[in-house]
Write a protein that holds these residues in place. Structure first.
Motif, mmCIF file in Angstrom:
data_model
loop_
_atom_site.group_PDB
_atom_site.id
_atom_site.type_symbol
_atom_site.label_atom_id
_atom_site.label_comp_id
_atom_site.label_asym_id
_atom_site.label_seq_id
_atom_site.Cartn_x
_atom_site.Cartn_y
_atom_site.Cartn_z
ATOM 1 N N TYR A 388 0.835 -1.195 0.000
ATOM 2 C CA TYR A 388 0.000 0.000 0.000
ATOM 3 C C TYR A 388 0.873 1.249 0.000
ATOM 4 C CZ TYR A 388 -3.448 -3.458 1.343
ATOM 5 O OH TYR A 388 -4.239 -4.567 1.367
ATOM 6 N N LEU A 389 0.256 2.353 -0.371
ATOM 7 C CA LEU A 389 0.923 3.655 -0.326
ATOM 8 C C LEU A 389 -0.026 4.661 0.286
ATOM 9 C CD1 LEU A 389 3.170 5.506 -2.769
ATOM 10 C CD2 LEU A 389 1.014 6.609 -2.160
ATOM 11 N N VAL A 390 0.482 5.438 1.230
ATOM 12 C CA VAL A 390 -0.227 6.590 1.767
ATOM 13 C C VAL A 390 0.551 7.827 1.353
ATOM 14 C CG1 VAL A 390 -0.844 7.854 3.856
ATOM 15 C CG2 VAL A 390 -1.314 5.412 3.701
ATOM 16 N N GLY A 391 -0.096 8.676 0.577
ATOM 17 C CA GLY A 391 0.514 9.923 0.147
ATOM 18 C C GLY A 391 0.099 11.045 1.076
ATOM 19 N N LEU A 392 1.065 11.616 1.778
ATOM 20 C CA LEU A 392 0.802 12.711 2.708
ATOM 21 C C LEU A 392 1.083 14.046 2.041
ATOM 22 C CD1 LEU A 392 2.553 11.326 5.932
ATOM 23 C CD2 LEU A 392 0.153 11.053 5.230
ATOM 24 N N PRO A 393 0.324 15.085 2.382
ATOM 25 C CA PRO A 393 0.675 16.427 1.913
ATOM 26 C C PRO A 393 2.033 16.845 2.443
ATOM 27 C CG PRO A 393 -1.552 16.366 2.829
ATOM 28 C CD PRO A 393 -0.889 15.075 3.206
ATOM 29 N N GLY A 394 2.625 17.862 1.816
ATOM 30 C CA GLY A 394 3.966 18.287 2.210
ATOM 31 C C GLY A 394 4.006 19.223 3.380
ATOM 32 N N ASN A 395 2.893 19.933 3.676
ATOM 33 C CA ASN A 395 2.873 20.799 4.846
ATOM 34 C C ASN A 395 2.864 19.947 6.110
ATOM 35 O OD1 ASN A 395 2.947 23.493 3.900
ATOM 36 N ND2 ASN A 395 0.841 23.278 3.172
ATOM 37 N N PRO A 396 3.659 20.319 7.132
ATOM 38 C CA PRO A 396 3.858 19.423 8.282
ATOM 39 C C PRO A 396 2.586 19.017 9.016
ATOM 40 C CG PRO A 396 5.574 21.083 8.248
ATOM 41 C CD PRO A 396 4.593 21.466 7.175
ATOM 42 N N LEU A 397 1.738 19.987 9.443
ATOM 43 C CA LEU A 397 0.538 19.592 10.176
ATOM 44 C C LEU A 397 -0.449 18.883 9.263
ATOM 45 C CD1 LEU A 397 -0.741 19.569 12.939
ATOM 46 C CD2 LEU A 397 -1.911 21.712 12.365
ATOM 47 N N ALA A 398 -0.474 19.241 7.988
ATOM 48 C CA ALA A 398 -1.313 18.515 7.032
ATOM 49 C C ALA A 398 -0.848 17.068 6.915
ATOM 50 C CB ALA A 398 -1.281 19.209 5.676
ATOM 51 N N ALA A 399 0.456 16.847 6.973
ATOM 52 C CA ALA A 399 0.979 15.476 6.931
ATOM 53 C C ALA A 399 0.571 14.697 8.177
ATOM 54 C CB ALA A 399 2.502 15.502 6.795
ATOM 55 N N VAL A 400 0.586 15.347 9.338
ATOM 56 C CA VAL A 400 0.123 14.696 10.564
ATOM 57 C C VAL A 400 -1.342 14.300 10.422
ATOM 58 C CG1 VAL A 400 -0.369 15.053 13.009
ATOM 59 C CG2 VAL A 400 1.810 15.811 12.055
ATOM 60 N N SER A 401 -2.140 15.179 9.838
ATOM 61 C CA SER A 401 -3.544 14.869 9.600
ATOM 62 C C SER A 401 -3.690 13.624 8.732
ATOM 63 C CB SER A 401 -4.230 16.065 8.930
ATOM 64 O OG SER A 401 -5.559 15.767 8.575
ATOM 65 N N GLY A 402 -2.886 13.538 7.660
ATOM 66 C CA GLY A 402 -2.934 12.362 6.802
ATOM 67 C C GLY A 402 -2.450 11.109 7.508
ATOM 68 N N LEU A 403 -1.452 11.265 8.361
ATOM 69 C CA LEU A 403 -0.932 10.126 9.115
ATOM 70 C C LEU A 403 -2.010 9.541 10.021
ATOM 71 C CD1 LEU A 403 1.867 8.681 9.665
ATOM 72 C CD2 LEU A 403 2.045 10.162 11.661
ATOM 73 N N LEU A 404 -2.753 10.410 10.721
ATOM 74 C CA LEU A 404 -3.785 9.944 11.634
ATOM 75 C C LEU A 404 -5.028 9.461 10.889
ATOM 76 C CD1 LEU A 404 -3.545 12.718 14.388
ATOM 77 C CD2 LEU A 404 -2.636 10.402 14.473
ATOM 78 N N THR A 405 -5.297 10.050 9.731
ATOM 79 C CA THR A 405 -6.503 9.700 8.989
ATOM 80 C C THR A 405 -6.348 8.391 8.229
ATOM 81 O OG1 THR A 405 -7.115 12.029 8.746
ATOM 82 C CG2 THR A 405 -8.118 10.479 7.211
ATOM 83 N N LEU A 406 -5.223 8.188 7.549
ATOM 84 C CA LEU A 406 -5.061 7.044 6.660
ATOM 85 C C LEU A 406 -4.015 6.034 7.142
ATOM 86 C CD1 LEU A 406 -5.210 8.820 3.175
ATOM 87 C CD2 LEU A 406 -7.061 7.655 4.398
ATOM 88 N N ALA A 407 -2.830 6.513 7.548
ATOM 89 C CA ALA A 407 -1.754 5.575 7.887
ATOM 90 C C ALA A 407 -2.041 4.821 9.182
ATOM 91 C CB ALA A 407 -0.425 6.321 7.988
ATOM 92 N N GLU A 408 -2.539 5.510 10.199
ATOM 93 C CA GLU A 408 -2.751 4.846 11.487
ATOM 94 C C GLU A 408 -3.756 3.708 11.393
ATOM 95 O OE1 GLU A 408 -4.670 3.685 15.017
ATOM 96 O OE2 GLU A 408 -5.645 5.079 13.635
ATOM 97 N N PRO A 409 -4.958 3.905 10.812
ATOM 98 C CA PRO A 409 -5.882 2.756 10.733
ATOM 99 C C PRO A 409 -5.381 1.640 9.835
ATOM 100 C CG PRO A 409 -6.791 4.683 9.614
ATOM 101 C CD PRO A 409 -5.594 5.146 10.358
ATOM 102 N N LEU A 410 -4.650 1.976 8.766
ATOM 103 C CA LEU A 410 -4.093 0.931 7.902
ATOM 104 C C LEU A 410 -3.044 0.116 8.656
ATOM 105 C CD1 LEU A 410 -3.940 -0.251 4.972
ATOM 106 C CD2 LEU A 410 -2.037 1.319 4.610
#
Length: 521
Positions: A388-410
């Motif tokens: 799998y691939l999780v693509g995070l935005p480049g802005n730091p807090l936006a990346a944290v949002s993506g990490l918690l939204t997609l990467a953590e449950p996966l």
């Protein structure tokens, strides 16, 4: 940096100025708690409400025509498809995106065995059952005397002192006892030592008084009667052989290792840690020193790898690829990791190469954009049946949002962990909402005389900021249109103890929106 973040933030600000996004108490939860995962993780209890959204079922009503034609219901999201975007692309609702990430893995990798040290951070693949009674025999809970029957008692030894010396130390921990203790006798005993046969209780050393008799013998007296069983830990008090101690799916913590060792285990049946590779994209990123000549420091590489490890993954040092489309394609094609995490390049700018690379590889997009701020350009793709691939935005807090939204449950599903029950806490102050999207806002725990534990929103929560999340205990899930003080919101807790950061405000400090750091006075 990703394209699109700042333009959308400007549009959001304009909507707020025009009065189209009023703050206020939300009439109902716009984001349902995510449901239990499918596949192997279905063993965990289902926390989703009846009629909740599934991975391919958008929130809100659907009709037969929508289902037959594959159309999107109002407020919904198109089903997963090839790594291409149509002109009518719509972001996936936040709760649906979380469900898709959680259910993307049909079965976690098969279990194996690991020694106790190597099992730390993994997940139990089989229930932990006791291999022995705990304690395995009757033991003394205190230093003192093992006594038989009512006192006074004839003393056959003296209590062990701190130095472990004395003419007769009695029974020490780890020493077997063979002779039974006659009625009316007492024998010195140490904490953890095996209770001799015939003993009825333990008299603590500070509660007994030994008097020497004229014939050279000693007698033990107690100021009050000693009830049978006092300060004796009976065999099997904690568990009996075969007792169920912990279920499969339990993360192996240091305490679990201690319990397993006490219960007789040398190795455990565990699921492997998910293997994650982090690819940092962007020519503008420096790996050391101060920002200069239009270039900035890479904040994501140093942050994401330990964060992923805290989530139970094996993650080596990040790879920096810059803005090279061919290098990105080759890295994705050659990786054997269970999950690849990229930073930046998920929008549609001239150097945003993630979508083209996924298209070249024939990847399947499961989530392409999420209705959440910050971080809406995030994506989730399936590269192969188990990759799998999780693509995070480049802005730091936006990346944290993506990490918690997609990467953590996966990652949770890859590691075969059960999801925690949704956790809700009232807000310590009102939070302005986005007109359409969910917001994730850093919060710190705060004690309030009326509400008890509250979540205090922190300042510095823009997409490119990390100052707020560095002092946070959790991220609050704020529904569209916002929430007032006292409104309960779901929290996404961070994978480390609350208040571990030296920069975290005191839990009892009063909330002050004008405070210079974090909104806590």
């Amino acid at each position: 940096m990703t394209g699109g973040e700042y333009g959308d933030e400007f549009a959001d600000a304009l909507a707020l100025v025009n009065g189209t996004a009023p703050a206020g108490r939300h009439s109902g939860p716009a984001d349902r708690p995510h449901g239990a995962p499918g596949g192997a993780a279905a063993r965990c209890s289902d926390t989703s409400p009846a009629g909740g959204s599934g991975p391919d079922r958008p929130a809100g009503p659907r009709n037969g025509d929508d289902t037959a034609q594959g159309a999107t219901a109002p407020g919904g999201t198109p089903p997963p498809g090839p790594a291409t975007r149509s002109s009518g692309h719509r972001a996936t609702p936040w709760s649906v995106a979380r469900q898709r990430a959680e259910r993307a893995v049909h079965e976690p990798p098969g279990p194996g065995t690991a020694g106790l040290v190597d099992a730390l951070g993994r997940t139990l693949a089989a229930p932990l059952t006791a291999l022995t009674d705990l304690p395995p025999f009757d033991t003394s809970a205190m230093d003192g005397w093992a006594v038989a029957g009512p006192g006074p008692w004839r003393v056959e030894g003296t209590p062990a002192d701190d130095a472990g010396t004395g003419p007769d130390l009695g029974i020490l921990a780890g020493h077997a006892t063979t002779a039974a203790l006659p009625d009316g006798h007492a024998l010195a005993i140490a904490t953890g030592a095996r209770i001799p046969a015939g003993a009825t209780a333990v008299l603590r050393s500070e509660h007994g008084e030994v008097l020497e008799l004229p014939d050279g013998r000693a007698r033990l007296y107690a100021p009050r009667p000693v009830p049978p069983g006092q300060d004796i830990r009976p065999r099997g008090q904690e568990c009996r052989t075969g007792d169920h101690l912990l279920p499969a799916g339990t993360p192996v913590t240091p305490a679990v290792l201690g319990l397993a060792a006490a219960a007789g285990y040398d190795e455990l049946s565990v699921h492997p840690r998910p293997r994650v590779e982090v690819l940092v994209l962007g020519d503008e990123l420096l790996r050391s020193g101060l920002p200069e000549d239009g270039r900035i420091r890479d904040a994501l590489g140093p942050m994401l790898v330990p964060w992923l490890r805290a989530l139970g993954a094996d993650a080596p040092a990040p790879r920096h690829l810059g803005d090279d489309a061919d290098a990105l394609h080759d890295a994705l094609a050659g990786s054997t990791a269970d999950l690849i995490v990229t930073t930046g390049g998920t929008a549609s700018g001239p150097v945003d190469h993630v979508h083209p690379a996924l298209q070249r590889l024939g990847a399947e997009l499961l989530v392409d954009g999420v209705a959440v701020r910050p971080g809406h350009p995030m994506l989730l793709a399936r590269l192969a049946p188990r990759r799998y691939l999780v693509g995070l935005p480049g802005n730091p807090l936006a990346a944290v949002s993506g990490l918690l939204t997609l990467a953590e449950p996966l990652l949770r599903t890859l590691a075969a962990r059960c999801p925690a029950a949704p956790y809700r806490v009232p807000l310590a102050a009102a939070v302005q909402g986005h007109p359409r999207d969910t917001r994730l806002v850093p919060v710190a725990y705060h004690d309030d005389d009326r509400y008890g534990l509250m979540a205090a929103p922190l300042r510095f929560h823009g997409p490119a900021m990390l100052r707020g999340i560095a002092a946070a205990d959790a991220m609050a899930v704020v529904p569209p249109r916002g929430a007032e003080r006292g409104t309960e919101v779901e929290l996404l807790e961070l994978p480390w103890p609350a208040g571990w950061s030296a920069g975290r405000p005191s839990p009892g400090a009063p909330y002050d929106p004008a405070a210079p750091c974090g909104g806590i006075a």
